[in-house]
Design a protein around this motif. Structure first.
Motif, PDB file in Angstrom:
ATOM      1  N   LYS A 139       0.822  -1.213   0.000  1.00  0.00           N
ATOM      2  CA  LYS A 139       0.000   0.000   0.000  1.00  0.00           C
ATOM      3  C   LYS A 139       0.856   1.263   0.000  1.00  0.00           C
ATOM      4  CE  LYS A 139      -4.126  -1.922   2.220  1.00  0.00           C
ATOM      5  NZ  LYS A 139      -4.946  -1.962   3.457  1.00  0.00           N
ATOM      6  N   ASN A 140       2.126   1.133   0.442  1.00  0.00           N
ATOM      7  CA  ASN A 140       3.012   2.297   0.497  1.00  0.00           C
ATOM      8  C   ASN A 140       3.953   2.365  -0.696  1.00  0.00           C
ATOM      9  OD1 ASN A 140       2.133   3.428   2.982  1.00  0.00           O
ATOM     10  ND2 ASN A 140       3.216   1.817   4.087  1.00  0.00           N
ATOM     11  N   ALA A 141       3.651   1.610  -1.755  1.00  0.00           N
ATOM     12  CA  ALA A 141       4.521   1.621  -2.935  1.00  0.00           C
ATOM     13  C   ALA A 141       4.485   2.976  -3.625  1.00  0.00           C
ATOM     14  CB  ALA A 141       4.096   0.527  -3.911  1.00  0.00           C
ATOM     15  N   VAL A 142       5.608   3.339  -4.258  1.00  0.00           N
ATOM     16  CA  VAL A 142       5.716   4.580  -5.020  1.00  0.00           C
ATOM     17  C   VAL A 142       5.503   4.254  -6.493  1.00  0.00           C
ATOM     18  CG1 VAL A 142       7.242   6.479  -5.671  1.00  0.00           C
ATOM     19  CG2 VAL A 142       7.291   5.571  -3.344  1.00  0.00           C
ATOM     20  N   TRP A 143       4.593   4.989  -7.125  1.00  0.00           N
ATOM     21  CA  TRP A 143       4.274   4.777  -8.536  1.00  0.00           C
ATOM     22  C   TRP A 143       4.369   6.136  -9.256  1.00  0.00           C
ATOM     23  CZ3 TRP A 143       2.445   0.027 -10.639  1.00  0.00           C
ATOM     24  CH2 TRP A 143       2.229  -0.980  -9.703  1.00  0.00           C
ATOM     25  N   PRO A 144       5.527   6.536  -9.770  1.00  0.00           N
ATOM     26  CA  PRO A 144       5.608   7.836 -10.453  1.00  0.00           C
ATOM     27  C   PRO A 144       4.679   7.938 -11.661  1.00  0.00           C
ATOM     28  CG  PRO A 144       7.795   6.995  -9.939  1.00  0.00           C
ATOM     29  CD  PRO A 144       6.837   5.887  -9.660  1.00  0.00           C
ATOM     30  N   ASN A 145       4.488   6.838 -12.389  1.00  0.00           N
ATOM     31  CA  ASN A 145       3.652   6.871 -13.585  1.00  0.00           C
ATOM     32  C   ASN A 145       2.537   5.832 -13.497  1.00  0.00           C
ATOM     33  OD1 ASN A 145       5.211   8.826 -15.163  1.00  0.00           O
ATOM     34  ND2 ASN A 145       6.805   7.258 -15.070  1.00  0.00           N
ATOM     35  N   ARG A 146       1.978   5.605 -12.320  1.00  0.00           N
ATOM     36  CA  ARG A 146       1.002   4.536 -12.180  1.00  0.00           C
ATOM     37  C   ARG A 146      -0.284   4.885 -12.935  1.00  0.00           C
ATOM     38  NH1 ARG A 146      -1.051   4.842  -5.928  1.00  0.00           N
ATOM     39  NH2 ARG A 146      -1.385   7.080  -5.879  1.00  0.00           N
ATOM     40  N   LEU A 147      -0.945   3.834 -13.347  1.00  0.00           N
ATOM     41  CA  LEU A 147      -2.225   3.943 -14.050  1.00  0.00           C
ATOM     42  C   LEU A 147      -2.102   4.788 -15.323  1.00  0.00           C
ATOM     43  CD1 LEU A 147      -4.628   4.462 -11.007  1.00  0.00           C
ATOM     44  CD2 LEU A 147      -3.886   2.326 -12.052  1.00  0.00           C
ATOM     45  N   ASN A 148      -0.923   4.742 -15.954  1.00  0.00           N
ATOM     46  CA  ASN A 148      -0.769   5.498 -17.192  1.00  0.00           C
ATOM     47  C   ASN A 148      -1.149   4.687 -18.415  1.00  0.00           C
ATOM     48  OD1 ASN A 148       1.324   3.694 -17.312  1.00  0.00           O
ATOM     49  ND2 ASN A 148       2.966   5.232 -17.343  1.00  0.00           N
ATOM     50  N   GLY A 149      -1.580   3.458 -18.211  1.00  0.00           N
ATOM     51  CA  GLY A 149      -2.034   2.629 -19.322  1.00  0.00           C
ATOM     52  C   GLY A 149      -0.927   1.948 -20.085  1.00  0.00           C
ATOM     53  N   ARG A 150       0.347   2.226 -19.740  1.00  0.00           N
ATOM     54  CA  ARG A 150       1.444   1.605 -20.467  1.00  0.00           C
ATOM     55  C   ARG A 150       1.641   0.174 -19.997  1.00  0.00           C
ATOM     56  NH1 ARG A 150       6.563   5.435 -20.107  1.00  0.00           N
ATOM     57  NH2 ARG A 150       7.377   3.685 -21.319  1.00  0.00           N
ATOM     58  N   PRO A 151       1.992  -0.757 -20.897  1.00  0.00           N
ATOM     59  CA  PRO A 151       2.225  -2.146 -20.481  1.00  0.00           C
ATOM     60  C   PRO A 151       3.474  -2.255 -19.621  1.00  0.00           C
ATOM     61  CG  PRO A 151       2.861  -1.837 -22.780  1.00  0.00           C
ATOM     62  CD  PRO A 151       2.177  -0.573 -22.344  1.00  0.00           C
ATOM     63  N   ILE A 152       3.481  -3.256 -18.760  1.00  0.00           N
ATOM     64  CA  ILE A 152       4.634  -3.465 -17.879  1.00  0.00           C
ATOM     65  C   ILE A 152       5.787  -4.038 -18.688  1.00  0.00           C
ATOM     66  CG2 ILE A 152       5.462  -4.790 -15.897  1.00  0.00           C
ATOM     67  CD1 ILE A 152       2.673  -4.611 -14.747  1.00  0.00           C
ATOM     68  N   ASP A 153       6.968  -3.457 -18.511  1.00  0.00           N
ATOM     69  CA  ASP A 153       8.167  -3.867 -19.247  1.00  0.00           C
ATOM     70  C   ASP A 153       9.044  -4.708 -18.322  1.00  0.00           C
ATOM     71  OD1 ASP A 153      10.381  -4.163 -20.810  1.00  0.00           O
ATOM     72  OD2 ASP A 153      11.022  -2.066 -20.685  1.00  0.00           O
ATOM     73  N   LEU A 154       9.133  -6.013 -18.608  1.00  0.00           N
ATOM     74  CA  LEU A 154       9.941  -6.913 -17.799  1.00  0.00           C
ATOM     75  C   LEU A 154      11.196  -7.360 -18.527  1.00  0.00           C
ATOM     76  CD1 LEU A 154       7.130  -9.165 -16.276  1.00  0.00           C
ATOM     77  CD2 LEU A 154       8.222  -7.177 -15.261  1.00  0.00           C
ATOM     78  N   ALA A 155      11.547  -6.655 -19.613  1.00  0.00           N
ATOM     79  CA  ALA A 155      12.731  -7.041 -20.382  1.00  0.00           C
ATOM     80  C   ALA A 155      13.976  -6.943 -19.514  1.00  0.00           C
ATOM     81  CB  ALA A 155      12.865  -6.127 -21.606  1.00  0.00           C
TER      82      ALA A 155
END
Length: 541
Positions: free
Chosen positions: A323-339
């Motif tokens: 719940k205390n995570a930092v999301w600078p660009n959260r919910l921006n609709g971009r797919p998660i990049d796990l490369a």
């Protein structure tokens, strides 16, 4: 403070509600809160209703509802649903070795030397807050607390010394940490500003007085012990002390509590003090061996069977961090990049948890990381995780550096988080903050959250939300102005060593609010392997 209904009589309607809540899988703590009773009371009532077996484990599926409100004197009917299923752990319990010869000898000594009769239990005026419906370990603890206050409080010595003696007795005789946190002589000495030997002297004198008082037939502890003696099963009537010692060991009670209660049981049965001490000294190795065996069996049994309460606790712990995570660009609709990230590992909720196996599967370098890894492994909201997942580039003091965080987790809702675990006094460290800022920014661009937390889920965001006391800020500014640079020894000399967690939380909150330079370091302890010495330097930028 005890719940409102602690010790109150049960009704058939409340039992039906308890049955429904148990069948729905509610944790014991939630059921206890709903009924305003203790957790021990809930487990005891479930056992009386045939919902738990003799080992205290819930029987699944639950047997039909049966009230424990039987007329006085009526024997509990035998119910096949309460018979423990034939599992490897139950076979281990049936193969338990017989009671030691020392305990059987103690039982014989008790029968030969007991010449007095305790007053009727019905004639005792039980305190209004006494948990009469709790298990007998809980009852013994409350009785011991009652007798300790009655004996040590309000005497000739000053109230502060009486309170200190009472707290020492509680810390040394607590059955398990759920009732009262145990403490060593060194820890108590630091708490009260005296030597370890002085604490030992206070403890010895208090326990000697308490032991003599407990053996009196009018003490509350003696009355509970009398009820315990009356509860000895028929097949153990020939050796009640063996049964009593084994039950204490099976409950995983602390050594001092087992020894004291075993002495009290012998004393209340008429065994002379010297003979009782000799029997206890001979019996303790056997009792502690039983405790180790029972603890090992319990861990394997809980790991291989019902761990729903453990899983719920792990879920709550992990959720509190996420719940205390930092999301600078959260919910921006971009797919998660796990490369470039290593493959995640499946969590093993359906398999037993063993720490040695976990150390082989997932590396860690602190107790905080180990606790978090265990929660990730047994919880249900995290489906995959991996350690040291990514390299984060950051700058400090004009130099380019590389930081590798601890863990990457994936939740059951396909959210990804990187978690870094630090010691609580290091959350606002200058280097830690530089790493966290770079990680939050770079991971946020890839749609991944970032959490900086201590071993108990207290995060950097919690520090930012903490409002330091104005008096604390004034004294800290004065310390900085006088010295320029503040070290740990100077800081603790000015603010004391009591309540250090709150003090260091306020210190780090001021660092975040006023932009101070806070550099921490951990050095190896010179005498204790695996332990570290914490130090810091605080200065204006």
């Amino acid at each position: 403070m005890l719940p409102i209904n602690a010790g109150a009589s049960w009704t058939i309607e409340e039992e039906k509600r308890l049955y429904d809540e148990t069948s729905k899988g509610m944790p014991v703590a939630d059921i206890a809160a709903a009924h305003d009773r203790t957790t021990g009371s809930i487990r005891a009532r479930q056992k009386h209703m045939g919902l738990r077996d003799k080992a205290g484990t819930l029987i699944m599926p639950l047997p039909e509802f049966r009230s424990a409100l039987r007329p006085k004197g009526e024997q509990e009917p035998k119910d096949q649903a309460k018979v423990q299923p034939d599992t490897p752990s139950s076979r281990r319990r049936r193969r338990r070795r017989p009671a030691s010869s020392v305990l059987r000898a103690a039982s014989g000594a008790r029968r030969e030397q007991s010449t007095t009769t305790a007053p009727s239990v019905e004639s005792i005026a039980w305190p209004p807050d006494f948990p009469r419906d709790g298990d007998w370990i809980e009852q013994l603890w409350h009785a011991l607390r009652h007798d300790t206050h009655a004996l040590l409080a309000g005497g000739r010595q000053p109230d502060t010394l009486a309170e200190r003696a009472i707290n020492i007795v509680f810390a040394r005789l607590t059955p398990i940490d759920d009732f009262h946190p145990a403490a060593t002589l060194e820890e108590l000495g630091r708490k009260y500003g005296v030597t370890r030997e002085r604490i030992r002297q206070v403890q010895t004198k208090a326990l000697q007085r308490l032991a003599g008082h407990v053996q009196l037939k009018g003490s509350l502890t003696a009355q509970v012990l009398k009820e315990v003696e009356n509860a000895v099963p028929d097949d153990q009537a020939h050796a009640p002390l063996s049964w009593f010692g084994a039950e204490l060991a099976k409950q995983n009670c602390h050594t001092a509590f087992i020894e004291f209660m075993f002495m009290a049981f012998l004393g209340c049965s008429g065994v002379p003090p010297k003979e009782a001490r000799r029997l206890v000294e001979q019996a303790m190795p056997s009792l502690l061996g039983m405790r180790r065996t029972e603890a090992s069996d319990r861990r394997q049994y809980e790991a291989s069977d019902d761990i729903s309460e453990q899983a719920q606790g792990a879920n709550d712990f992990v959720l509190g961090i996420l719940k205390n995570a930092v999301w600078p660009n959260r919910l921006n609709g971009r797919p998660i990049d796990l490369a470039g990230l290593p493959p995640l590992r499946d969590c093993r909720y359906e398999r037993p948890y063993y720490s040695k196996t976990l150390q082989r599967l997932v590396s860690f370098d602190s107790r905080g990381e180990k606790r978090l890894i265990r929660a990730l492994d047994i919880g249900t909201i995290v489906t995959e995780f991996t350690e040291q997942p990514v390299r984060i580039a950051y700058r400090l003091d004009g130099r380019n550096r590389i930081y590798i965080p601890d863990l990457l987790v994936r939740t059951d809702t396909d959210l990804y988080f990187v978690i870094e675990v630090k010691a609580r006094p290091q959350l606002a460290d200058r280097t830690t903050l530089a790493k966290a800022e770079a990680a939050a920014s770079q991971l946020g661009e890839r749609g991944i959250g970032y959490c900086l937390t201590d071993a108990n889920g207290f995060s950097l965001e919690d520090l930012r939300a903490l409002e330091p006391d104005e008096e604390f800020r004034r004294r800290l500014r004065g310390l900085l102005q006088r010295n320029g640079t503040v070290t740990r020894d100077m800081f603790e000399g000015a603010f004391g060593r009591e309540g250090q967690r709150r003090t260091y939380d306020q210190l780090q909150s001021v660092v975040l609010r006023e932009g101070l330079r806070y550099d921490t370091q951990l050095t190896d302890h010179p005498h204790v392997s695996g332990r570290y010495i914490f130090d810091f330097q605080l200065s204006a930028r």
